[in-house]
Write a protein that holds these residues in place. Structure first.
Motif, PDB file in Angstrom:
ATOM      1  N   SER A 111       0.848  -1.191   0.000  1.00  0.00           N
ATOM      2  CA  SER A 111       0.000   0.000   0.000  1.00  0.00           C
ATOM      3  C   SER A 111       0.882   1.239   0.000  1.00  0.00           C
ATOM      4  N   VAL A 112       0.293   2.352  -0.473  1.00  0.00           N
ATOM      5  CA  VAL A 112       1.028   3.622  -0.545  1.00  0.00           C
ATOM      6  C   VAL A 112       0.177   4.710   0.089  1.00  0.00           C
ATOM      7  N   THR A 113       0.762   5.412   1.055  1.00  0.00           N
ATOM      8  CA  THR A 113       0.143   6.604   1.628  1.00  0.00           C
ATOM      9  C   THR A 113       0.910   7.796   1.075  1.00  0.00           C
ATOM     10  N   ASN A 114       0.210   8.635   0.325  1.00  0.00           N
ATOM     11  CA  ASN A 114       0.852   9.733  -0.380  1.00  0.00           C
ATOM     12  C   ASN A 114       0.636  11.040   0.388  1.00  0.00           C
ATOM     13  N   LYS A 115       1.706  11.569   0.959  1.00  0.00           N
ATOM     14  CA  LYS A 115       1.665  12.847   1.682  1.00  0.00           C
ATOM     15  C   LYS A 115       2.525  13.889   0.972  1.00  0.00           C
ATOM     16  N   LEU A 116       2.671  13.735  -0.338  1.00  0.00           N
ATOM     17  CA  LEU A 116       3.476  14.666  -1.116  1.00  0.00           C
ATOM     18  C   LEU A 116       2.738  15.983  -1.316  1.00  0.00           C
ATOM     19  N   THR A 117       3.504  17.055  -1.368  1.00  0.00           N
ATOM     20  CA  THR A 117       2.942  18.381  -1.664  1.00  0.00           C
ATOM     21  C   THR A 117       3.714  18.991  -2.833  1.00  0.00           C
ATOM     22  N   VAL A 118       3.104  19.986  -3.451  1.00  0.00           N
ATOM     23  CA  VAL A 118       3.736  20.686  -4.574  1.00  0.00           C
ATOM     24  C   VAL A 118       4.585  21.804  -3.997  1.00  0.00           C
ATOM     25  N   GLN A 119       5.820  21.879  -4.459  1.00  0.00           N
ATOM     26  CA  GLN A 119       6.750  22.893  -3.978  1.00  0.00           C
ATOM     27  C   GLN A 119       6.336  24.279  -4.454  1.00  0.00           C
ATOM     28  N   GLN A 120       6.248  25.210  -3.537  1.00  0.00           N
ATOM     29  CA  GLN A 120       5.891  26.586  -3.870  1.00  0.00           C
ATOM     30  C   GLN A 120       7.151  27.356  -4.258  1.00  0.00           C
ATOM     31  N   ALA A 121       7.027  28.192  -5.243  1.00  0.00           N
ATOM     32  CA  ALA A 121       8.140  29.061  -5.642  1.00  0.00           C
ATOM     33  C   ALA A 121       8.364  30.116  -4.569  1.00  0.00           C
ATOM     34  N   PHE A 122       9.593  30.604  -4.453  1.00  0.00           N
ATOM     35  CA  PHE A 122       9.876  31.660  -3.487  1.00  0.00           C
ATOM     36  C   PHE A 122       9.071  32.893  -3.824  1.00  0.00           C
ATOM     37  N   GLY A 123       8.543  33.536  -2.845  1.00  0.00           N
ATOM     38  CA  GLY A 123       7.723  34.730  -3.071  1.00  0.00           C
ATOM     39  C   GLY A 123       6.232  34.385  -3.200  1.00  0.00           C
TER      40      GLY A 123
END
Length: 125
Positions: A111-123
């Protein structure tokens, strides 16, 4: 003659003492053998479990490393008995599902628990 009798008596006494400390052993195909890592209850020893979890993490990282579009340096992988938890950041939203799909294809992953987030650009933009 007395020496032979006393030696026989001493051997008999040692045999009796040894049998007092003996424990019965169960035999059968389903029983664990001495020195084996699987206990009679069917559980795996903690050392073996850690090694298996570590090996699964390495397999997951190796599978992710084959995809150059994914930056695995920002990912964390935790494996426990086949269950994998992903954490960290990816560059684009499409990569969140891509990483999960890649990990699900790794042999040994249940099984896979996905807690990934999208990286925000600086600013924040």
């Amino acid at each position: 003659m007395k020496i032979i009798t006393s030696v026989k008596l001493a051997c008999g006494a040692l045999a009796v003492l040894a049998s007092l400390n003996a424990w019965p052993q169960a035999s059968g195909a389903g029983m664990a053998q001495p020195g084996s890592t699987v206990a009679a209850s069917g559980s795996v020893s903690p050392k073996t479990a850690r090694q298996a979890n570590r090996a699964l993490r390495k397999k997951v990282y190796a599978a992710l490393a084959q995809h150059k579009e994914i930056d695995a340096g920002n990912l964390s992988v935790t494996a426990k008995e086949g269950a994998v938890t992903l954490g960290g950041t990816v560059a684009a939203a499409a990569q969140v599902d891509m990483v999960a799909a890649i990990v699900k294809g790794v042999p040994g992953v249940t099984s896979v628990t996905n807690k990934l987030t999208v990286q925000q650009a600086f600013g924040g933009q």
